[in-house]
Structures are given as structure tokens and as C-alpha cells.
Design a protein around this motif. Structure first.
Motif, short mmCIF file in Angstrom:
data_model
loop_
_atom_site.label_atom_id
_atom_site.label_comp_id
_atom_site.label_asym_id
_atom_site.label_seq_id
_atom_site.Cartn_x
_atom_site.Cartn_y
_atom_site.Cartn_z
N ILE A 166 0.84 -1.21 0.00
CA ILE A 166 0.00 0.00 0.00
C ILE A 166 0.87 1.25 0.00
CG2 ILE A 166 -1.94 -1.15 1.14
CD1 ILE A 166 -1.10 0.20 3.74
N TRP A 167 2.14 1.12 0.41
CA TRP A 167 3.10 2.22 0.34
C TRP A 167 4.03 1.99 -0.85
CZ3 TRP A 167 0.94 5.27 3.63
CH2 TRP A 167 0.42 4.79 4.82
N VAL B 81 -2.58 2.23 -4.25
CA VAL B 81 -3.76 1.76 -3.52
C VAL B 81 -4.13 2.75 -2.42
CG1 VAL B 81 -4.55 -0.02 -1.91
CG2 VAL B 81 -3.37 -0.67 -4.02
N PHE B 82 -3.12 3.29 -1.76
CA PHE B 82 -3.36 4.20 -0.64
C PHE B 82 -4.10 5.46 -1.08
CE2 PHE B 82 -2.11 7.58 2.30
CZ PHE B 82 -2.36 6.98 3.53
N SER B 83 -3.82 5.96 -2.29
CA SER B 83 -4.41 7.24 -2.72
C SER B 83 -5.92 7.16 -2.86
CB SER B 83 -3.78 7.67 -4.05
OG SER B 83 -4.13 6.78 -5.10
N ALA C 132 -6.58 -3.07 -2.37
CA ALA C 132 -6.60 -2.78 -3.81
C ALA C 132 -8.00 -2.93 -4.38
CB ALA C 132 -5.63 -3.70 -4.54
N ALA C 133 -8.76 -3.93 -3.92
CA ALA C 133 -10.10 -4.17 -4.44
C ALA C 133 -11.04 -3.02 -4.12
CB ALA C 133 -10.65 -5.48 -3.87
N LEU C 134 -10.87 -2.40 -2.95
CA LEU C 134 -11.76 -1.33 -2.52
C LEU C 134 -11.30 0.06 -2.94
CD1 LEU C 134 -12.51 -2.64 1.08
CD2 LEU C 134 -14.10 -2.62 -0.85
#
Length: 512
Positions: A72-73, A244-246, A330-332
Motif C-alpha cells: 500500500i506504500w 492503492v493508498f491514494s 486494492a479491491a476497494l
């Protein structure tokens, strides 16, 4: 003349290496800097013997141990940690390595400015003293997070831009592209760095083909990295996500305004129906409560177990028990990003009032956040991989009895940012009023424009897209302080014609 009008025209212009090691004064300054850095680390480790952890540490650690290509980072710091782990399992060695990278990049920045612009007093000794006593570097280096490495790359990147103005060689051009591309793999804040680099590249004395290469090289490296991460994300999670984090961050940012609005469900797109229902009940409770969330809480909505995002995450795992954390995030992420964009477009003025304006205020006085205290005792207990990464990693690490010292020192820096901004603005105005542009070389004026460009774009990026905390603004402190001292020096110089300035500059470069 570059800055100092008193430097004789026959002063030999040596190479950068000779300038540092053959000049007695510079050799002494470097020796003191090296000795002070070593002493500083020894003293610091006496007071704070163990690495500190944050909520990000576990993710970096797991990704490094498994040498994964998704997280995620940004994965750059995890790759750095993976390389380190092949050589050492020592906590102290990692802290020393990170401090070494910071010190080397900071002194490269310092001696490059002294070599290129020849300041004679304020910067040479004032900024030197700041680098010697600055407590931020040891504290940043003592964290198992990416800040120290990213800051060292940022300082190196800025310095290479100055070298592009001074000595526009192809080697410097390539090094700049590589450093910028590497910085982007460490933290996505570097996304705006190519726009800052436009100023020195376009105004440098490079040939046209070299300028095109200087612009395209970092962009090509960044684009390649983005495509690589999207492909790895698709292979692992089935979703072509770069950051993903954004996506989670976008919705988090929109929630700051939604807690003040009386929401309804009219005209809500069907794909947001479940999400909006959760947001409605959560924000309705917040709206009725006196305990609102504030922008200085950062990504609080992402981590609150009662908030909609964590509720959706739990629902996802009910039907996808075999999926790992990255796949779930990632899915959400696309849904959260779309919902955040939808609500921001629907309530733009509320977003400006409750998020952008508050974030702009926070930019001037950022929270010390994790730097405010030693977090290891309670963070370490939640990490499963500490003993695999470090020798004696699971051994109890007591809370430092000097915690008050850390919080006291770190509390000074938010105010320092305000002071540095005010002084830099004041010195820029004085520089313009006293016709500093005519006193200094073209090279220095471009460098000043570079600094202003960085400050303005960094402000816009931070307010619009990034969490604002003290550790993200250390490069800004360094630049503001350094350029303020340079401005003071050039403004107080006797007036010199532009022709004399350029002639003196060429004499120094040629060693005439």
C-alpha cells in the motif's frame, strides 16, 4: 562575481573535489562536520538506543522480508530495506546508515552552494551551524520509515539542479534523472519534482537535445515504475492500481466535510448505495456530536474501526477470507476514490472550507505527529516480523526516559517553519526593493526562482493531496533557511552591474 564582490578576480577555480580537500578552510569545515556527525550519533544513541516504529513500519518490514513488488506504500524503501537486510540485522546499523545518507546529502548541498555561489559569511557559517546542531536528522534516521532516505534523495536532487545551472554536463543530467526516479519509488510526493525541475533545465545552458533528454529521462523512469506497479498489482490482486493508498486517502479527505453536512440519498449513483448508507449514519453521528475530526488527525477516517472504510473492509473479508490485506485494499481503492471524487464535486465549497482551508493553516504549523514521542513499546508488540528482521528484535525495548526531551525539541520546529517562511518572504521583498537581481548573477536568480517554484508547488500539492506532518516538511525547512541566508548576503552586497557579475563569474569558472 557570484555572491561575494570581494573575491579577487584571479582566485583559481578548482574542481569541486579540490575546492573541498585542497582548500584548508573547507577541509577543516568538512573534518569538523564528519566528527560532529559521529559524536552526534553516539550521543543520540546513548539517549535513544533503539529504533522507533510507526503504524507504517509493519508494512515496510513484511514487504522487505518477502521482497514483494506490491504494497500500500511505495516499494522503494522496502527494496532499500531488503538490500540492507542482506548485509546486516542490526538496528543500530540501519539508524547509522540512514543518518549517513542524510549527512552526506546535506553536506553535498552545503559545499555545492559554497562552491557555486561563493557566499562569504551568513550562509557559509550560519547554515553550517544549523547542519551541525540540527536534531531533526538523528530523530528521522532513528525511524523504521522512509523519511530519512527520501529526504536524502530530495536534498541530492535539489543540489543536482543547481549543478545543472553551474556545470551543465550530460553526467549531471543523467544523475538527476536517476535520483528523481529513485525518489519517486520511495514516496509519491516526488510526483511534482519534474515540474520544479523545469525551471533550471529550460533556463540552463544545455543544448536543446540535452534539455529534452533531461525532461524525458525522469518522466520515462516514473512512467515505467507506474506501469510496473500496476502490472504487479493486477497479477496479485486482479486490480490495475498504482497507488492503492491514494484511493483510500481521497475518500478520507472528503469525509472531513461530510461530517458537517446533513446528507441525503437522492441522486446517489447505485454503485455508491451501500457506501453512502454507511457514510450517512457515521457522519450523522459525527454531525450531532461535538467531537468532530480535524485535518491534523491525518488519515483518521481510514483507520477508525467504526468508520465506513473499515466497515467495507470487514465486509469484503467476510466473502473473501483467503485474500491478503493488499488485495483487500486494492479491491476497494477504486470505489473509495470514485466516491471521494463524487462527493468533492458535489460539495466543492464545503470541501474548500473544511479541508483545503484547514489544510492550508496546518501547512504553516504542521503537527510533530510520530516525532513527538517514542512509539516503539506499543507499536513493536503488534509486529510479527521484528525478530526476523533484527537480532533481538523481540527483546523488550523500554520507553526512553528522555521522551520529554524529544517532545520538547520537536515542538520547536513547527514554529521554525512559520519563522522561516516569514524571513524568506521578507528577504525576497528586500532583495527586490534593493535591486538584488542586478547585484547577483543570472545563475543565482534562477536558483532563487527554483526555490520559489518548489515552495509554491509543494504548498499546492500538500494542501490538495497529501497528509501534512512535520516529517514531510523537513526539506522545506532546509531550503527556506538556506536561501534566506543567501538572500540576506546578496542583498547587503554593494551594487555591481550585471556585466561585471557575469564577467567575474566566468573568470572564476575559468580560473583566470
Amino acid at each position: 562575481m557570484l555572491l561575494s564582490p570581494t573575491m579577487p578576480a584571479n582566485t583559481p577555480a578548482s574542481t569541486f573535489g579540490a575546492f573541498i580537500f585542497a582548500d584548508r578552510r573547507n577541509r577543516l569545515l568538512l573534518a569538523i562536520a564528519v566528527a560532529t556527525a559521529a559524536i552526534k550519533m553516539l550521543v543520540f544513541k546513548h539517549f535513544f538506543p533503539y529504533l522507533d516504529f510507526t503504524s507504517d513500519t509493519g508494512s515496510y518490514m513484511q514487504t522487505a522480508l518477502q521482497n514483494l513488488d506490491h504494497n500500500i506504500w511505495p516499494i522503494g524503501y522496502s527494496k532499500f530495506l531488503w538490500l540492507f537486510h542482506q548485509v546486516s540485522h542490526s538496528e543500530t546499523a540501519l539508524a547509522v546508515l540512514q543518518l549517513t545518507l542524510l549527512e552526506v546529502s546535506a553536506w553535498f548541498f552545503y559545499f555545492s552552494i559554497v562552491y557555486i555561489f561563493r557566499p562569504d559569511s551568513y550562509f557559509r557559517y550560519g547554515f553550517y551551524a544549523f547542519l551541525l546542531i540540527n536534531p531533526l536528522f538523528p530523530f528521522l534516521s532513528n525511524y523504521f520509515i522512509s523519511d530519512a532516505v527520501f529526504l536524502s534523495l530530495g536534498l541530492t536532487w535539489i543540489t543536482l539542479l543547481l549543478w545543472m545551472l553551474h556545470k551543465p554536463t550530460t553526467l549531471i543530467l543523467v544523475l538527476h534523472g536517476l535520483v528523481l526516479g529513485l525518489a519517486f519509488t520511495i514516496r509519491y510526493n516526488a510526483l511534482f519534482y519534474p515540474f520544479v525541475a523545469l525551471i533550471p533545465i529550460l533556463l540552463s545552458r544545455y543544448k536543446v537535445w540535452q534539455k529534452i533528454m533531461a525532461l524525458l529521462l525522469p518522466m520515462a523512469l516514473i512512467a515505467s515504475f507506474v506501469l510496473f506497479i500496476r502490472q504487479r498489482s493486477y497479477e496479485h490482486a486482479g486490480v490495475r492500481e498504482f497507488s492503492v493508498f491514494s484511493g483510500w486517502q481521497m475518500m478520507n479527505n472528503s469525509m472531513y466535510m461530510l461530517q458537517y453536512r446533513k446528507l441525503d440519498s437522492t441522486d446517489v449513483p447505485p454503485k455508491f448505495a451501500v457506501m453512502h448508507k454507511l457514510v450517512y449514519h457515521y457522519c450523522d453521528n459525527l454531525r450531532r456530536s461535538e467531537k468532530k475530526k480535524h485535518v491534523w488527525d491525518g488519515s483518521v477516517f481510514m483507520w477508525d474501526n467504526e468508520a465506513p472504510q473499515k466497515s467495507m473492509l470487514r465486509d469484503y473479508w467476510v466473502t473473501n477470507k483467503d485474500k491478503d490485506a493488499y488485495t483487500a485494499w486494492a479491491a476497494l481503492a477504486p470505489l473509495f476514490r470514485s466516491y471521494g471524487e463524487y462527493t468533492i464535486q458535489k460539495y466543492p465549497w464545503d470541501f474548500a472550507r473544511y479541508y483545503l482551508l484547514e489544510n492550508a493553516k496546518l501547512y504553516m504549523l504542521p503537527e510533530p505527529e510520530v516525532l513527538n514521542a517514542y512509539n516503539r513499546p506499543y507499536m513493536g508488540s503488534d509486529l510479527n516480523n521484528v525478530s526476523a528482521f533484527f537480532r533481538d528484535g523481540k527483546k523488550e525495548k523500554p520507553e526512553s526516559k528522555y521522551n520529554d526531551l524529544q517532545s520538547t525539541l520537536m515542538a520547536l520546529f513547527p514554529s521554525l517553519i512559520v519563522i522561516c517562511h516569514l524571513l524568506f518572504l521578507e528577504e525576497t521583498i528586500r532583495y527586490l526593493i534593493k535591486k538584488g537581481i542586478r547585484k547577483s548573477s543570472r545563475k543565482f536568480n534562477i536558483a532563487l526562482l527554483l526555490c520559489w517554484t518548489f515552495i509554491l508547488i509543494n504548498f499546492a500539492f500538500s494542501v490538495l493531496a497529501a497528509p501534512i506532518v512535520l516529517r514531510y516538511q523537513v526539506l522545506l525547512i532546509v531550503l527556506l533557511l538556506g536561501y534566506t541566508l543567501l538572500l540576506t548576503e546578496v542583498t547587503d552586497m554593494p551594487a555591481t552591474s550585471p556585466e561585471e557579475a557575469e564577467l567575474e563569474e566566468e573568470r572564476l569558472m575559468l580560473g583566470v
